[in-house]
Design a protein around this motif. Structure first.
Motif, PDB file in Angstrom:
ATOM      1  N   GLY A 264       0.787  -1.221   0.000  1.00  0.00           N
ATOM      2  CA  GLY A 264       0.000   0.000   0.000  1.00  0.00           C
ATOM      3  C   GLY A 264       0.818   1.269   0.000  1.00  0.00           C
ATOM      4  O   GLY A 264       0.256   2.363  -0.151  1.00  0.00           O
ATOM      5  N   PHE A 265       2.137   1.164   0.165  1.00  0.00           N
ATOM      6  CA  PHE A 265       3.003   2.339   0.138  1.00  0.00           C
ATOM      7  C   PHE A 265       3.426   2.631  -1.302  1.00  0.00           C
ATOM      8  O   PHE A 265       3.521   1.726  -2.120  1.00  0.00           O
ATOM      9  CB  PHE A 265       4.251   2.121   0.993  1.00  0.00           C
ATOM     10  N   LYS A 266       3.683   3.904  -1.593  1.00  0.00           N
ATOM     11  CA  LYS A 266       4.233   4.267  -2.893  1.00  0.00           C
ATOM     12  C   LYS A 266       5.600   4.907  -2.706  1.00  0.00           C
ATOM     13  O   LYS A 266       5.929   5.434  -1.636  1.00  0.00           O
ATOM     14  CB  LYS A 266       3.299   5.208  -3.649  1.00  0.00           C
ATOM     15  N   ARG A 371       3.559   5.401   9.059  1.00  0.00           N
ATOM     16  CA  ARG A 371       2.980   5.334   7.724  1.00  0.00           C
ATOM     17  C   ARG A 371       3.909   5.949   6.670  1.00  0.00           C
ATOM     18  O   ARG A 371       3.500   6.172   5.539  1.00  0.00           O
ATOM     19  CB  ARG A 371       1.632   6.049   7.697  1.00  0.00           C
ATOM     20  N   SER A 372       5.119   6.241   7.063  1.00  0.00           N
ATOM     21  CA  SER A 372       6.118   6.715   6.094  1.00  0.00           C
ATOM     22  C   SER A 372       7.482   6.272   6.583  1.00  0.00           C
ATOM     23  O   SER A 372       7.715   6.153   7.786  1.00  0.00           O
ATOM     24  CB  SER A 372       6.075   8.247   5.965  1.00  0.00           C
ATOM     25  N   GLU A 398       9.157   6.102   1.165  1.00  0.00           N
ATOM     26  CA  GLU A 398       8.009   5.250   0.870  1.00  0.00           C
ATOM     27  C   GLU A 398       6.891   5.673   1.806  1.00  0.00           C
ATOM     28  O   GLU A 398       7.096   5.776   3.021  1.00  0.00           O
ATOM     29  CB  GLU A 398       8.367   3.775   1.048  1.00  0.00           C
ATOM     30  N   ASP A 400       2.451   6.115   2.709  1.00  0.00           N
ATOM     31  CA  ASP A 400       1.014   5.886   2.561  1.00  0.00           C
ATOM     32  C   ASP A 400       0.349   7.260   2.615  1.00  0.00           C
ATOM     33  O   ASP A 400       0.223   7.856   3.689  1.00  0.00           O
ATOM     34  CB  ASP A 400       0.510   4.999   3.693  1.00  0.00           C
ATOM     35  N   ASP A 401      -0.049   7.790   1.457  1.00  0.00           N
ATOM     36  CA  ASP A 401      -0.553   9.162   1.379  1.00  0.00           C
ATOM     37  C   ASP A 401      -2.044   9.225   1.062  1.00  0.00           C
ATOM     38  O   ASP A 401      -2.519  10.174   0.436  1.00  0.00           O
ATOM     39  CB  ASP A 401       0.232   9.960   0.329  1.00  0.00           C
ATOM     40  N   ARG A 402      -2.794   8.249   1.513  1.00  0.00           N
ATOM     41  CA  ARG A 402      -4.212   8.194   1.172  1.00  0.00           C
ATOM     42  C   ARG A 402      -5.036   9.298   1.829  1.00  0.00           C
ATOM     43  O   ARG A 402      -6.148   9.573   1.396  1.00  0.00           O
ATOM     44  CB  ARG A 402      -4.790   6.826   1.550  1.00  0.00           C
TER      45      ARG A 402
END
Length: 697
Positions: A264-266, A371-372, A398, A400-402
């Protein structure tokens, strides 16, 4: 270990201090003469009878010793003892003289443990010896860490330690910049996980320290390679000068590290270089001092802490310095969640004379919390002539920026929001500003201030800007309440108490912020805000009065980087004792206008060179971010248009009593005020004769 300090003294001086024992009978005259003394000893035989079988000898006459003779004989024993001690002292002095010569020979051929060059031959103090011993110890520590690095030549994987519990520790040092001390929230819309608010749980245990060190050393090697590498690791863009990371090539090249990307990470990866007006020593100090780091990067780092220091470096130059930290990285808007990072920072001088500072996340110590995470990121610093340095920055995260707001997603996805270009341009701009602050002579173009007042005014403006940035973002230290209006623009409200802070007025303060998008280039909007005669069109502080510029200070090469002092000419009694301090900021990643009302009396003290820390400020302002995206037909943000993401933020004192209760009337008033300002700006920038076409010209 070198001998103690007295062993390096002058041996001839020691000899002069030793009493010399007599070496011949002539010297015995001090106690009555040599022959007389022998007679005295012989007379002790007494009055014995002569043996008839022995040859006749002259009978010794009986002689009773006088008291003086007895005293002389008693004094002979210590004199004989002193002669023995003198002989031992001569031998000791000869040994010391030989040792002294030997140590001088060693010092003549000694090398400096810091630079490897020849050491200066001189008498060493006790402090010198301790420093040499400490330097030797630190050099061994660096060699040990470097030896660990050598093991990564074969791409040794990082050890995987279990998630161990961490005992509470008293070494946590909170060095971040807080806004108001104790904070109270109106509601509970909080961005981020808030993990760095409990730093004691993040301090690595003794068992985990080897992993931290190995990870830091491995990250240093990776950063240096990524900073120098070309294709196929980095792929140049045909549309602009940016570079993209080939993720497949990266994973083949750096198989070890912090592990695979979480589900789920970009990935965001970028590289940028710039020449800055600071030397290597000052730049390294900025990165390794958390106070200076948060100050220089106040628009990016909302707060930071040093949790533990494993090594402070060698001889104060930060070579080998290693520390565990936490930080929040932000965009100046509450619409983009901050990125909490838990990392180790490592500084090391490279073999080719380039210094490197690298960060790498330690989320493997506390999995499934953040989350980062930051893969090896940081900068290489190469010192250039005349006090300049070339900085090459690599940023690799990396995330998770949702939870990013819709209008900011294109900006965040472009990689500019948290990328290397933003770090480098901020550093370049801030170095220019710091150089202006330290300038001795008054630069041409600055008006309305004396040299002493110029420095104090710049210092006050710096505090104002830092307070603005730390109050407008989505830090986990903040609690924002979202008020959704009919216009579609969400206004976020936050309430705080100001108590015992000489830099802010006491009482209840409401912070309000909203973000929106306009299809107008940010430079056009920025120039409009900087236009002093037009200020009364939008600034509620002016109350419609004429605004004049009293003082101007350039804070950078770009004319948009400046500090101004403004006066409002109005008949309104509340404006008679008020001035406006303003700083405008521009670089390739954003434009900012920050201002605050200041008291006339307090500002006169600052203009005279007085301490600016006691001037109360509540900053407000605008953040203008180039979105790089807009489609005229669909109205949906897309790459290529050049619109602006605007954040408007106010801080307003609603009650001067800190113990007062917040009322809904105050919230409604602030909400109406910020919405009125937004509508007025939209009307001015998009209508009323100021068309989009005119603004884009």
């Amino acid at each position: 270990m070198f001998p103690s300090n007295n062993m390096f003294g002058n041996p001839h001086h020691l000899l002069d201090m030793v009493p010399q024992a007599p070496e011949n009978h002539d010297q015995l005259d001090l106690i009555g003469g040599g022959d007389e003394f022998v007679d005295l000893l012989g007379d002790q035989s007494g009055d014995e009878e002569q043996d008839p079988n022995q040859p006749l000898h002259k009978k010794k006459r009986y002689h009773r010793h006088t008291q003086q003779q007895i005293n002389q004989m008693e004094a002979y024993a210590p004199t004989h003892h002193e002669r023995h001690e003198n002989t031992q002292l001569r031998s000791e002095n000869e040994r010391l003289r030989a040792d002294n010569m030997r140590y001088k020979d060693l010092l003549a051929n000694a090398t400096c443990p810091t630079c490897g060059g020849p050491a200066t031959v001189r008498e060493m103090s006790f402090e010198d010896q301790n420093l040499r011993i400490e330097n030797a110890r630190l050099k061994q520590e660096i060699d040990r860490i470097s030896a660990i690095a050598a093991r990564y030549v074969t791409n040794k994987p990082v050890l995987s330690y279990p998630n161990l519990s961490v005992p509470a520790a008293s070494r946590v040092q909170d060095l971040g910049v807080g806004n108001f001390g104790p904070q109270t929230g109106v509601a509970a819309e909080t961005y981020g996980s808030g993990n760095i608010n409990n730093p004691t749980n993040l301090i690595p245990t003794e068992t985990e320290k080897p992993m931290v060190i190995e990870l830091a050393v491995s990250a240093m090697g990776e950063l240096v390679r990524m900073a120098h590498a070309g294709e196929p690791l980095w792929i140049s863009s045909t549309e602009n000068s940016s570079e993209g990371l080939n993720e497949d090539e990266y994973m083949r090249t750096f198989a070890s590290g912090i592990g695979p990307k979480p589900l789920g990470f970009k990935t965001e990866a970028s590289r940028e270089s710039a020449v800055v007006i600071f030397n290597r020593e000052n730049l390294v100090r900025i990165f390794m001092d958390v106070n200076q780091w948060t100050s220089v990067f106040s628009s990016i780092v909302s707060r930071a802490m040093t949790l533990d220091v494993y090594s402070a470096g060698v001889a104060g130059n930060y070579n080998g310095a290693l520390q565990v930290m936490t930080a929040e990285i932000q965009v100046p808007t509450p619409a983009v969640p901050t990125r909490e990072i838990y990392f180790v920072r490592y500084c090391k001088q490279q073999a080719d004379g380039i210094w490197a500072v690298v960060d790498v996340s330690l989320d493997s110590l506390r999995p499934n919390i953040f989350r980062s995470r930051r893969r090896p990121s940081g900068c290489l610093i190469q010192e250039l002539p005349n006090g300049y340095s070339k900085v090459t920055w690599v940023e690799h995260v990396e995330i998770d920026d949702r939870n990013v707001h819709t209008i900011y997603k294109p900006f965040v996805n472009s990689g500019v929001a948290f990328g290397a270009r933003r770090w480098v341009t901020t550093l370049e701009r801030q170095c220019e500003r710091l150089a202006r602050v330290m300038a001795i002579n008054m630069p041409p173009g600055d008006t309305g201030v004396i040299p002493e007042g110029r420095k104090s005014m710049l210092k006050l403006a710096e505090r104002m800007v830092t307070s603005f940035f730390n109050g407008v973002g989505a830090s986990t230290a903040h609690t924002w309440t979202t008020l959704t209006g009919n216009g579609g623009d969400d206004v976020r409200i936050m309430c705080r108490k100001s108590i015992n802070d000489p830099g802010r007025p006491p009482g209840i303060v409401i912070s309000a912020a909203t973000s929106f998008w306009l299809p107008v280039p940010p430079k056009r909007i920025f120039d409009y805000f900087r236009n002093v005669p037009q200020r009364n069109e939008w600034d509620i502080l002016s109350n419609g009065g004429d605004v004049q510029e009293m003082a101007y200070i350039a804070s950078g090469r770009d004319p948009g980087n400046s500090v101004s002092l403004l006066r409002v000419r109005s008949t309104c009694p509340s404006l008679l004792n008020m001035l406006i301090l303003q700083e405008t900021i521009v670089d390739s990643t954003g434009f900012y206008v920050v201002y605050a009302p200041v008291d006339v009396v307090a500002m006169n003290v600052v203009l005279g060179g007085g301490d600016p820390d006691y001037v109360a400020l509540l900053p407000s302002g605008f953040s203008l971010i180039p979105d790089g995206s807009y489609n005229q037909a669909s109205g949906v943000p897309e790459v290529g248009s050049g619109g602006t993401l605007i954040t408007v933020a106010f801080q307003i004192l609603v009650d001067s009593t800190p113990t007062a209760k917040l009322t809904m009337d105050a919230v409604t008033t602030v909400n109406d005020l910020i919405k009125c300002t937004v509508e007025k700006l939209k009307g001015i920038l998009l209508g009323g004769g100021v068309t989009i076409e005119n603004m884009k010209r």
